[in-house]
Design an enzyme around this catalytic site. Structure first.
Site, mmCIF file in Angstrom:
data_model
loop_
_atom_site.group_PDB
_atom_site.id
_atom_site.type_symbol
_atom_site.label_atom_id
_atom_site.label_comp_id
_atom_site.label_asym_id
_atom_site.label_seq_id
_atom_site.Cartn_x
_atom_site.Cartn_y
_atom_site.Cartn_z
ATOM 1 N N GLU A 25 0.855 -1.189 0.000
ATOM 2 C CA GLU A 25 0.000 0.000 0.000
ATOM 3 C C GLU A 25 0.893 1.241 0.000
ATOM 4 O O GLU A 25 1.880 1.281 0.743
ATOM 5 C CB GLU A 25 -0.825 -0.071 1.287
ATOM 6 C CG GLU A 25 -1.714 1.068 1.619
ATOM 7 C CD GLU A 25 -2.403 0.830 2.983
ATOM 8 O OE1 GLU A 25 -3.625 0.774 2.994
ATOM 9 O OE2 GLU A 25 -1.709 0.693 4.010
ATOM 10 N N HIS A 79 2.495 4.613 1.020
ATOM 11 C CA HIS A 79 2.645 5.256 2.332
ATOM 12 C C HIS A 79 3.241 6.643 2.176
ATOM 13 O O HIS A 79 4.128 7.046 2.944
ATOM 14 C CB HIS A 79 3.516 4.395 3.255
ATOM 15 C CG HIS A 79 2.744 3.306 3.952
ATOM 16 N ND1 HIS A 79 2.295 2.187 3.299
ATOM 17 C CD2 HIS A 79 2.324 3.177 5.240
ATOM 18 C CE1 HIS A 79 1.645 1.413 4.161
ATOM 19 N NE2 HIS A 79 1.643 1.988 5.352
ATOM 20 N N ASP A 111 3.744 -2.052 6.094
ATOM 21 C CA ASP A 111 2.777 -2.900 6.804
ATOM 22 C C ASP A 111 3.232 -4.358 6.859
ATOM 23 O O ASP A 111 2.731 -5.140 7.675
ATOM 24 C CB ASP A 111 1.395 -2.826 6.139
ATOM 25 C CG ASP A 111 0.753 -1.448 6.279
ATOM 26 O OD1 ASP A 111 1.370 -0.538 6.848
ATOM 27 O OD2 ASP A 111 -0.396 -1.286 5.807
ATOM 28 N N HIS A 130 -1.627 -4.094 9.290
ATOM 29 C CA HIS A 130 -2.494 -3.311 8.378
ATOM 30 C C HIS A 130 -3.909 -3.332 8.943
ATOM 31 O O HIS A 130 -4.548 -4.385 8.995
ATOM 32 C CB HIS A 130 -2.424 -3.947 6.987
ATOM 33 C CG HIS A 130 -3.328 -3.383 5.948
ATOM 34 N ND1 HIS A 130 -3.193 -2.097 5.456
ATOM 35 C CD2 HIS A 130 -4.370 -3.940 5.266
ATOM 36 C CE1 HIS A 130 -4.114 -1.889 4.511
ATOM 37 N NE2 HIS A 130 -4.846 -2.993 4.392
ATOM 38 N N GLU A 167 -6.901 -2.651 8.109
ATOM 39 C CA GLU A 167 -8.060 -3.196 7.397
ATOM 40 C C GLU A 167 -8.133 -4.728 7.435
ATOM 41 O O GLU A 167 -9.172 -5.322 7.137
ATOM 42 C CB GLU A 167 -8.051 -2.723 5.933
ATOM 43 C CG GLU A 167 -8.342 -1.249 5.740
ATOM 44 C CD GLU A 167 -7.110 -0.345 5.856
ATOM 45 O OE1 GLU A 167 -6.141 -0.709 6.567
ATOM 46 O OE2 GLU A 167 -7.117 0.730 5.232
ATOM 47 N N HIS A 219 -1.559 6.595 9.177
ATOM 48 C CA HIS A 219 -1.110 5.991 7.916
ATOM 49 C C HIS A 219 -0.029 6.857 7.251
ATOM 50 O O HIS A 219 -0.306 7.979 6.833
ATOM 51 C CB HIS A 219 -2.298 5.806 6.967
ATOM 52 C CG HIS A 219 -1.880 5.357 5.606
ATOM 53 N ND1 HIS A 219 -1.419 4.081 5.357
ATOM 54 C CD2 HIS A 219 -1.796 6.025 4.440
ATOM 55 C CE1 HIS A 219 -1.091 3.986 4.091
ATOM 56 N NE2 HIS A 219 -1.309 5.143 3.502
ATOM 57 N N GLU A 222 4.609 4.930 11.687
ATOM 58 C CA GLU A 222 5.208 4.016 10.709
ATOM 59 C C GLU A 222 6.541 4.547 10.186
ATOM 60 O O GLU A 222 7.485 3.785 9.957
ATOM 61 C CB GLU A 222 4.245 3.787 9.542
ATOM 62 C CG GLU A 222 3.042 2.960 9.944
ATOM 63 C CD GLU A 222 2.060 2.767 8.799
ATOM 64 O OE1 GLU A 222 1.684 1.613 8.548
ATOM 65 O OE2 GLU A 222 1.674 3.768 8.149
HETATM 66 ZN ZN ZN Z 1 0.724 1.258 7.038
HETATM 67 MN MN MN Z 2 -2.040 -0.172 6.002
#
Ligand code: ZN
Ligand code: MN
Length: 254
Positions: free
Chosen positions: A31, A33, A42, A118, A120, A174, A179
């Site tokens: 994904e 970032h 992630d 992650h 989700e 995010h 992160e």
């Molecule tokens: Zn992430």
């Molecule tokens: Mn994520």
């Protein structure tokens, strides 16, 4: 050696046969970032935490991560429309978690810790575990699975240190300070702080809409600014997660 797949099968068999091994399975996503960081935090963060946890637990083995995750959502991952964000259906993730846990249990493993990176993914992982345990029980196999998202181990003291200007919540982290700090500590070659985009934390209406509206998301793809990230805070975050997860494992598995 704590990377499961680096072992030859005979060594692996000897280590897991008794059912005393603890299998750590990182689960992530590919994904975007933001423009300042690679697309795999992630995956890499929970994998590194797994290896950190295993370093002082002689019974632990870190399985190869499940690298793909459930569809990025606007309010927690920026959304599923950015180039590079590469997601799988919920049923695919459920099946993958199920299949991997069942296969590892058939080798003799009975103790699992699933480390999510992650947001989700959460309930699809839970569903995969539930279906795996049901299938195994039918074959007379009783396994025990812990599941966690690593950021839930970050305590109030650490939050106060890492977010001195106030903490707006994990959902808008995010590509933000959490992160980015962890990646600066673990994989500094995958971060370019000169490319961070400074913007206030994203705000959203209380509902979601489908199809997603890209105009809800900051153009950078991050949901808060990474400008105040640092490797030092990354180490602090990493250490608190590793220590907390080790404590959970000792508490549950002795
Ligand atoms: Zn992430
Ligand atoms: Mn994520």
């Amino acid at each position: 050696m704590s990377r499961l797949a680096d072992l030859d099968w005979k060594t692996y068999e000897a280590r897991v046969q008794s059912g005393e091994a603890v299998i750590l399975l990182p689960i992530g996503a590919i994904e975007q970032h933001g423009p300042h960081m690679s697309m795999n935090p992630d995956v890499l963060i929970p994998e590194a935490i797994g290896l950190g946890v295993a370093a002082s637990l002689p019974n632990a083995l870190v399985a190869p991560p499940i690298a793909y995750g459930y569809k990025s959502q606007v309010k927690s991952g920026g959304g599923n429309f950015f180039p590079g964000t590469t997601c799988i259906n919920g049923k695919t993730l459920i099946d993958t978690v199920h299949d991997v846990v069942v296969a590892l249990a058939r080798h003799g493993n009975r103790r699992f810790v699933l480390i999510n990176g992650h947001y989700e993914n959460s309930m699809f992982i839970v569903e995969g575990i539930d279906l795996a345990l049901t299938a195994l029980r039918r074959d007379g196999i009783d396994a025990k699975v812990l599941v966690l998202s690593y950021w839930d181990y970050v305590n109030q003291d650490t939050i106060a240190t890492v977010f001195p200007d106030g903490f707006t919540g994990w959902d808008v982290e995010h590509g933000g300070v959490l992160e980015t700090s962890l990646m600066l500590h673990l994989h500094p070659n995958l971060v370019d702080m000169d490319k961070t985009v400074d913007h206030p934390p994203a705000t959203f209406p209380p509902y979601d809409r489908f199809p997603a509206d890209p105009s809800w998301v900051p153009e950078s793809g991050t949901l808060s600014s990474a400008r105040k990230a640092s490797a030092e805070h990354g180490k602090l975050l990493f250490d608190v997660c590793v220590a907390g997860i080790q404590e959970s494992i000792r508490g549950e598995f002795g």
